[in-house]
Design an enzyme around this catalytic site. Structure first.
Site, PDB file in Angstrom:
ATOM      1  N   CYS A   4     -63.183 -47.789 -26.297  1.00 57.23           N
ATOM      2  CA  CYS A   4     -62.220 -48.089 -27.359  1.00 57.23           C
ATOM      3  C   CYS A   4     -61.913 -46.784 -28.097  1.00 57.23           C
ATOM      4  O   CYS A   4     -62.818 -46.155 -28.668  1.00 57.23           O
ATOM      5  CB  CYS A   4     -62.784 -49.131 -28.332  1.00 57.23           C
ATOM      6  N   CYS A   7     -62.933 -46.810 -31.766  1.00 53.42           N
ATOM      7  CA  CYS A   7     -64.389 -46.678 -31.942  1.00 53.42           C
ATOM      8  C   CYS A   7     -64.803 -45.220 -31.753  1.00 53.42           C
ATOM      9  O   CYS A   7     -65.674 -44.713 -32.476  1.00 53.42           O
ATOM     10  CB  CYS A   7     -65.136 -47.573 -30.959  1.00 53.42           C
ATOM     11  N   ASP A  30     -51.600 -41.740 -38.556  1.00 47.59           N
ATOM     12  CA  ASP A  30     -51.163 -42.189 -37.233  1.00 47.59           C
ATOM     13  C   ASP A  30     -50.598 -40.986 -36.474  1.00 47.59           C
ATOM     14  O   ASP A  30     -49.866 -40.181 -37.042  1.00 47.59           O
ATOM     15  CB  ASP A  30     -50.098 -43.278 -37.381  1.00 47.59           C
ATOM     16  N   HIS A  46     -66.017 -53.185 -34.550  1.00 44.95           N
ATOM     17  CA  HIS A  46     -64.995 -53.459 -33.543  1.00 44.95           C
ATOM     18  C   HIS A  46     -64.703 -54.957 -33.425  1.00 44.95           C
ATOM     19  O   HIS A  46     -65.602 -55.758 -33.221  1.00 44.95           O
ATOM     20  CB  HIS A  46     -65.442 -52.946 -32.165  1.00 44.95           C
ATOM     21  N   ASN A  86     -50.407 -55.631 -35.746  1.00 43.00           N
ATOM     22  CA  ASN A  86     -49.847 -56.251 -34.547  1.00 43.00           C
ATOM     23  C   ASN A  86     -50.948 -56.962 -33.769  1.00 43.00           C
ATOM     24  O   ASN A  86     -52.050 -56.432 -33.615  1.00 43.00           O
ATOM     25  CB  ASN A  86     -49.215 -55.183 -33.659  1.00 43.00           C
ATOM     26  N   HIS A  97     -58.327 -52.657 -31.054  1.00 37.51           N
ATOM     27  CA  HIS A  97     -59.325 -52.584 -32.138  1.00 37.51           C
ATOM     28  C   HIS A  97     -58.508 -52.838 -33.386  1.00 37.51           C
ATOM     29  O   HIS A  97     -57.571 -52.068 -33.673  1.00 37.51           O
ATOM     30  CB  HIS A  97     -59.962 -51.189 -32.154  1.00 37.51           C
ATOM     31  N   HIS A  99     -56.406 -52.908 -36.445  1.00 35.45           N
ATOM     32  CA  HIS A  99     -56.005 -51.828 -37.352  1.00 35.45           C
ATOM     33  C   HIS A  99     -54.827 -52.307 -38.179  1.00 35.45           C
ATOM     34  O   HIS A  99     -54.015 -53.115 -37.724  1.00 35.45           O
ATOM     35  CB  HIS A  99     -55.651 -50.546 -36.588  1.00 35.45           C
ATOM     36  N   HIS A 101     -51.559 -50.960 -40.073  1.00 42.45           N
ATOM     37  CA  HIS A 101     -50.625 -49.856 -40.328  1.00 42.45           C
ATOM     38  C   HIS A 101     -50.295 -49.859 -41.819  1.00 42.45           C
ATOM     39  O   HIS A 101     -49.949 -50.911 -42.384  1.00 42.45           O
ATOM     40  CB  HIS A 101     -49.320 -50.057 -39.553  1.00 42.45           C
TER      41      HIS A 101
HETATM   42  P1  DGP Z   1     -50.357 -50.658 -32.308  1.00 40.47           P
HETATM   43  O1  DGP Z   1     -49.146 -50.416 -31.499  1.00 40.47           O
HETATM   44  O2  DGP Z   1     -50.143 -51.629 -33.443  1.00 40.47           O
HETATM   45  O3  DGP Z   1     -51.581 -50.998 -31.461  1.00 40.47           O
HETATM   46  O4  DGP Z   1     -50.671 -49.254 -33.013  1.00 40.47           O
HETATM   47  C1  DGP Z   1     -51.499 -48.274 -32.465  1.00 40.47           C
HETATM   48  C2  DGP Z   1     -51.223 -47.037 -33.246  1.00 40.47           C
HETATM   49  O5  DGP Z   1     -52.283 -46.138 -33.025  1.00 40.47           O
HETATM   50  C3  DGP Z   1     -49.945 -46.316 -32.833  1.00 40.47           C
HETATM   51  O6  DGP Z   1     -49.069 -46.253 -33.954  1.00 40.47           O
HETATM   52  C4  DGP Z   1     -50.391 -44.935 -32.418  1.00 40.47           C
HETATM   53  C5  DGP Z   1     -51.787 -44.839 -32.968  1.00 40.47           C
HETATM   54  N1  DGP Z   1     -52.705 -44.089 -32.135  1.00 40.47           N
HETATM   55  C6  DGP Z   1     -52.967 -44.285 -30.838  1.00 40.47           C
HETATM   56  N2  DGP Z   1     -53.895 -43.417 -30.404  1.00 40.47           N
HETATM   57  C7  DGP Z   1     -54.232 -42.660 -31.490  1.00 40.47           C
HETATM   58  C8  DGP Z   1     -55.150 -41.593 -31.685  1.00 40.47           C
HETATM   59  O7  DGP Z   1     -55.856 -41.140 -30.774  1.00 40.47           O
HETATM   60  N3  DGP Z   1     -55.220 -41.057 -32.924  1.00 40.47           N
HETATM   61  C9  DGP Z   1     -54.453 -41.535 -33.963  1.00 40.47           C
HETATM   62  N4  DGP Z   1     -54.589 -40.927 -35.150  1.00 40.47           N
HETATM   63  N5  DGP Z   1     -53.583 -42.551 -33.816  1.00 40.47           N
HETATM   64  C10 DGP Z   1     -53.478 -43.103 -32.589  1.00 40.47           C
END
Ligand code: DGP
Length: 113
Positions: A4, A7, A30, A46, A86, A97, A99, A101
């Protein structure tokens, strides 16, 4: 959880732009911002999404959101913000995992409107 990405970020195995951390959560920038301010709130424990969360995890998540509400000024969100989570591929969840936004400032993309 193994494999993950969030994680791994929480454990410090993958670097991130960390904004805040405590025993319950991490707030990071992000990598692909959709708004002028785009943070991710990551509960440290998680679970994939709100459908999978236990009552105890829901209480932790509520505590995280309450803490966020006390950090509005320091996070630059005093002019307003949106919280988005989402669930599932059809709703654009790409990381399994949970999250939240945190979107503030001028929108760069109306994808989430
Ligand atoms: P979702 O599409 O709702 O699962 O959003 C996942 C978000 O996570 C997306 O906006 C991009 C962000 N993201 C993905 N990988 C990484 C990472 O390695 N580091 C950071 N800071 N954000 C990430």
């Amino acid at each position: 959880m193994e494999n993950c990405i969030f994680c791994k970020i929480i454990k410090g195995e993958i670097p991130s732009a960390k904004i805040y951390e405590d025993e319950d959560m991490l707030i990071i920038k992000d990598v692909n911002p959709q708004a002028k301010i785009h943070y991710l709130l990551l509960p440290k424990q998680h679970f994939a999404n709100i459908v999978e969360m236990t009552d105890a995890q829901a209480q932790t998540l509520a505590r995280c959101i309450k803490k966020l509400s006390n950090m509005v000024d320091e996070l630059g969100l005093q002019d307003g913000f949106r919280l988005v989570s989402n669930k599932g591929a059809h709703a654009c969840q790409s990381v399994e995992h949970l999250h939240i936004h945190i979107l503030g400032g001028q929108q760069l993309d109306d994808r989430m409107c």
